[in-house]
Write an enzyme that holds these catalytic residues in place. Structure first.
Site: not given
Length: 313
Positions: A145, A213, A249
């Site tokens: 991430d 995300k 996400k």
């Protein structure tokens, strides 16, 4: 799409040529989807689905190997009194805890996600960010991430942001040729406009993001339904244009079963059932799992067990 990213001016023209976001319409659409009523068997299904999509997260300076192992145990068996509860999708930790999580999750189907690239600020030189990524991958991370350089993006240095994502994507490749999946975090609370969120989404996908995300969970404004709807529409349109499917996400601020189910409705209505798996949709959360477990117990027993009946993360 290769020509789009050939030069800074070409990329700028493309991103600023994307349709503008109708903020009023977007917020109204997100609010309408949030009113859908999900009950009985559909609610039970949605709760289990949400559990299976959680990236169970601990990202604190006080993290210890013991805390990470305990979180992994909870991810594998969220409710020790009910073995029918599904595993979570991933355990998300800092890079130095990857090896600990990997060992604790051995034999499970749970992924290890590591935050990298000077998370959460992204304020570091590119060689440092790449080294951060390579170290996490070498330690066994299944997913990375990363955070984008919001300063560069807001300054209009789009090609710089593109190249950084592309190089981090390359750093995710292991020696055997396989690669960790790359999730690109925008920190949407700092991007100021929905148009910027749409541009960041397309920029990251053009650079090779496997997931996009919303947030780090470390700022005051994190995931919101309207912002997540922008991301969902972006991945829908990107697949229509390129044939490439990208996951989404939302992270930060999603704490209740009611909230999680609203997001699942939004995914279903915008993208369809194909995206309703942990392969294509995740929740970044630390406290959401407990509420899902309490709601699940309520459905099966008819009464609330209360927060004392679930572990405190």
């Amino acid at each position: 799409m290769a020509d789009v990213t050939a030069t800074d001016s070409a990329l700028r023209r493309f991103l600023h040529g994307l349709p503008g976001v109708d903020a009023v319409g977007l917020q109204a659409r997100a609010a309408t989807l949030g009113t859908r009523s999900i009950k009985t068997t559909a609610k039970a299904y949605a709760i289990d689905l949400a559990i299976s999509m959680i990236d169970l997260t601990t990202l604190e300076g006080a993290d210890t190997p013991g805390k990470v192992r305990a979180l992994c145990a909870k991810g594998i068996n969220p409710d020790p009194t009910d073995r029918t509860v599904p595993e979570v999708a991933a355990i998300c930790v800092y890079g130095d805890m990857v090896a600990t999580a990997k060992e604790a999750l051995r034999g499970s189907g749970i992924q290890v996600a590591a935050v990298a690239t000077a998370f959460p600020s992204g304020r570091a030189a590119l060689p440092v960010k790449l080294a951060d990524t390579r170290d996490a991958v070498a330690a066994g991370a299944d997913e990375i991430d990363m955070v984008i350089d919001r300063g560069a993006f807001l300054s209009g240095r789009y090609l710089e942001v593109f190249e950084e994502i592309r190089q981090v994507k390359e750093a995710c490749v292991r020696q055997d040729g396989s690669a960790a999946h790359l999730k690109v975090i925008f920190e949407t609370g700092e991007l100021q406009t929905y148009d910027n969120v749409r541009r960041a989404s397309w920029l990251a996908m053009l650079a090779g993001a496997d997931f996009i995300k919303t947030s780090t969970g470390k700022v005051s404004v994190n995931a919101t339904p309207p912002v997540t709807l922008v991301l969902l529409e972006a991945v829908r349109d990107f697949r229509a244009a390129t044939g490439v499917q990208v996951g989404v996400k939302p992270a930060g601020g999603i704490r209740t079963s009611k909230d999680a189910i609203k997001y699942l409705v939004m995914v279903n209505e915008t993208l369809g059932e194909e995206w309703l798996t942990a392969d294509w949709f995740r929740f970044g959360a630390s406290s959401l799992l407990n509420d899902l477990l309490m709601q699940r117990q309520k459905l099966s027993t008819g009464r609330y067990s209360g927060p004392d009946y679930v572990t405190v993360d």
